[in-house]
Design a protein around this motif. Structure first.
Motif, PDB file in Angstrom:
ATOM      1  N   GLU A 183     -40.528 -41.467-106.631  1.00  0.00           N
ATOM      2  CA  GLU A 183     -41.443 -41.046-107.693  1.00  0.00           C
ATOM      3  C   GLU A 183     -41.550 -39.524-107.758  1.00  0.00           C
ATOM      4  O   GLU A 183     -41.636 -38.940-108.836  1.00  0.00           O
ATOM      5  CB  GLU A 183     -42.803 -41.689-107.432  1.00  0.00           C
ATOM      6  CG  GLU A 183     -43.746 -41.644-108.629  1.00  0.00           C
ATOM      7  CD  GLU A 183     -44.769 -40.562-108.461  1.00  0.00           C
ATOM      8  OE1 GLU A 183     -45.422 -40.208-109.440  1.00  0.00           O
ATOM      9  OE2 GLU A 183     -44.902 -40.055-107.349  1.00  0.00           O
ATOM     10  N   TYR A 186     -38.683 -38.161-109.513  1.00  0.00           N
ATOM     11  CA  TYR A 186     -38.836 -38.402-110.941  1.00  0.00           C
ATOM     12  C   TYR A 186     -39.601 -37.257-111.585  1.00  0.00           C
ATOM     13  O   TYR A 186     -39.242 -36.767-112.656  1.00  0.00           O
ATOM     14  CB  TYR A 186     -39.562 -39.731-111.168  1.00  0.00           C
ATOM     15  CG  TYR A 186     -39.332 -40.308-112.532  1.00  0.00           C
ATOM     16  CD1 TYR A 186     -38.496 -41.400-112.712  1.00  0.00           C
ATOM     17  CD2 TYR A 186     -39.934 -39.754-113.658  1.00  0.00           C
ATOM     18  CE1 TYR A 186     -38.272 -41.924-113.970  1.00  0.00           C
ATOM     19  CE2 TYR A 186     -39.715 -40.256-114.909  1.00  0.00           C
ATOM     20  CZ  TYR A 186     -38.887 -41.354-115.065  1.00  0.00           C
ATOM     21  OH  TYR A 186     -38.666 -41.852-116.324  1.00  0.00           O
ATOM     22  N   TYR A 191     -33.345 -37.593-111.817  1.00  0.00           N
ATOM     23  CA  TYR A 191     -33.434 -39.030-112.062  1.00  0.00           C
ATOM     24  C   TYR A 191     -32.468 -39.849-111.210  1.00  0.00           C
ATOM     25  O   TYR A 191     -32.766 -40.990-110.850  1.00  0.00           O
ATOM     26  CB  TYR A 191     -33.225 -39.312-113.544  1.00  0.00           C
ATOM     27  CG  TYR A 191     -34.232 -38.616-114.414  1.00  0.00           C
ATOM     28  CD1 TYR A 191     -35.576 -38.966-114.348  1.00  0.00           C
ATOM     29  CD2 TYR A 191     -33.854 -37.592-115.274  1.00  0.00           C
ATOM     30  CE1 TYR A 191     -36.519 -38.308-115.124  1.00  0.00           C
ATOM     31  CE2 TYR A 191     -34.782 -36.938-116.064  1.00  0.00           C
ATOM     32  CZ  TYR A 191     -36.117 -37.302-115.985  1.00  0.00           C
ATOM     33  OH  TYR A 191     -37.042 -36.647-116.757  1.00  0.00           O
ATOM     34  N   ALA A 194     -34.141 -40.230-107.927  1.00  0.00           N
ATOM     35  CA  ALA A 194     -35.308 -41.096-108.100  1.00  0.00           C
ATOM     36  C   ALA A 194     -34.893 -42.559-108.131  1.00  0.00           C
ATOM     37  O   ALA A 194     -35.475 -43.399-107.429  1.00  0.00           O
ATOM     38  CB  ALA A 194     -36.040 -40.726-109.388  1.00  0.00           C
TER      39      ALA A 194
END
Length: 462
Positions: A183, A186, A191, A194
């Protein structure tokens, strides 16, 4: 794709995912005590017969049992456990009670006192060489740093907690750490990392056949569906999660699910349906004093009123949300809400005021390394300067947007995460204008270079 107020469309679903993921992870990391499935009423009956260490442990257990439904009662149990532990010199019970007090303070948005209690508990666990307790406190401290925009500090604490979990062979702790680290990445717009950590967490929980934790991850899966534009599937998953939360009498998760469903219907451009869910979410969150949940719910209500073209009402709800985010010290949400206020002011053609809010948001976002928010502000500043006819300033932010976007999208990221960027060009004339300006700037640069070459050649001939 979520429609913004008036002539704007924004990549709002990505922004919604950030807080959806953020909230569910708090539930994951705070459940650091192994809780056996035992009826709370039965435990209360046994409590009256217990004494000494047994009574302290039961009080701490009861605090965990009720902290999602009755914050005050959970805190009272923790205080009783602390007093009992101090009376008999029971160090582990004392540390656990203080940590539980920190958890309750976290839930009510009192982050500073939560951190104070976590540090006190960590010190006691450390003196007892209780690595499990130490890891739990580090993890909880990491999450608060995370929420307050101290991303590097949060990452360091998460990694330290993960290392302890690995040394202990604590699979649930490992999965919890993976989830929170994912998280955090993120938020940093990394990404690919993540997604790696999210998948690692899901793999562990699946291997453990932990139905409870797997059900909590349904919300994250729904968020991914929403990110990818599959709103109907996201709604289906969130409704599943809502059913589980109600069966477990977990008001905190119930409020989050209602809020998520509201955001899903915003994604379908159905603001009335969204408001129905969001108002119910606010009532649940008021009941349990969930200030962070209130902040997020009010922000989404503002978005729903945007879709109804009720801009003044939207701005009012954004300011209500902003009050909570500033009180909580939530820098990312503060930056985000400044952006939303600026967008609505721009729609009202109050361009100078809009620019001030975008710049405030940009300053905060750059300060905490929140690249998704930085990118959005570049985008909005380009649009508002374009609307004012100041194409030099617009082109400046277009170029900054392009450079940052390319640095993010150049990584190994699934195409679905950026699919909505492409849709912007098909659905928004202003977006087309921005990208047209980028092309014009590029072509202009090439032509100027060519002209310079020609002039040099002509001068040499002379």
């Amino acid at each position: 794709m979520v429609t913004g107020c008036g002539h704007k469309k924004i990549d709002f679903s990505r922004r919604l995912i950030l807080w959806q993921l953020s909230v569910v992870l708090a539930f994951l990391f705070l459940n650091v005590v192994v809780v056996f499935s035992q009826d709370a009423q039965q435990v209360k009956g046994e409590l009256q017969k217990a004494n000494g260490i047994e009574k302290v442990d039961m009080l701490n257990k009861l605090a965990v049992e009720v902290w999602n439904s009755d914050r005050k009662l959970a805190y009272d149990y923790s205080v009783q456990a602390l007093k009992g532990a101090e009376d008999i010199g029971y160090g582990h019970g004392r540390a656990t009670a203080i940590k539980n007090m920190g958890v309750v303070k976290f839930f009510t948005g009192d982050y500073e006192n939560a951190k104070k209690y976590y540090r006190q508990a960590y010190s006691i666990f450390d003196s007892l060489t209780d690595k499990k307790g130490m890891g739990a406190c580090k993890h909880n401290l990491a999450y608060i740093c995370h929420l307050q925009g101290e991303y590097q500090k949060a990452l360091e604490l998460y990694q330290e907690s993960l290392q302890i979990d690995m040394e202990l062979g604590d699979d649930e702790g490992i999965a919890r750490s993976y989830h929170n680290i994912g998280e955090l990445y993120y938020y940093l717009a990394d990404y690919s990392l993540a997604l790696k950590y999210f998948q690692d967490a899901l793999d562990v929980f699946t291997r453990l056949d932990n139905k409870s934790k797997m059900s909590e991850l349904i919300i994250n899966i729904a968020a991914i569906y929403e990110m990818d534009g599959n709103i109907e599937q996201a709604i289906h998953r969130n409704q599943d999660a809502l059913k589980i939360a109600r069966e477990a009498d977990n008001k905190w998760i119930e409020g989050m699910c209602l809020c998520n469903l509201g955001s899903n219907f915003i994604g379908l451009n159905e603001p009335d349906e969204a408001l129905d869910y969001l108002i119910r979410a606010i009532l649940v969150r008021e009941e349990i004093d969930d200030e962070k949940g209130m902040m997020e719910g009010l922000q989404l209500i503002g978005k729903a009123f945007e879709q109804k073209d009720m801009v003044d009402k939207a701005i009012d709800y954004y300011f209500q949300s902003l009050k909570y985010s500033e009180e909580l010290g939530d820098k990312r949400n503060t930056a985000e809400t400044f952006t939303f206020i600026g967008m609505n002011l721009a729609y009202k053609k109050r361009y100078a005021d809009a620019i001030q809010y975008f710049m405030q948001s940009l300053e905060i976002a750059e300060g905490i390394g929140a690249r998704a928010e930085v990118l959005e502000n570049y985008h909005q500043l380009a649009m508002v300067w374009s609307s004012k006819g100041n194409y030099d300033s617009a082109s400046f932010y277009i170029q900054k947007h392009a450079l940052l976007y390319d640095s993010i999208s150049g990584k190994d990221i699934p195409l679905g995460l950026f699919k909505e960027e492409a849709l912007l060009l098909d659905n928004n004339p202003l977006e087309k204008k921005i990208y047209t300006y980028r092309i014009i700037i590029l072509i202009g640069s090439i032509l100027l270079f060519a002209l310079a070459v020609i002039l040099v050649m002509v001068l040499r001939r002379k």
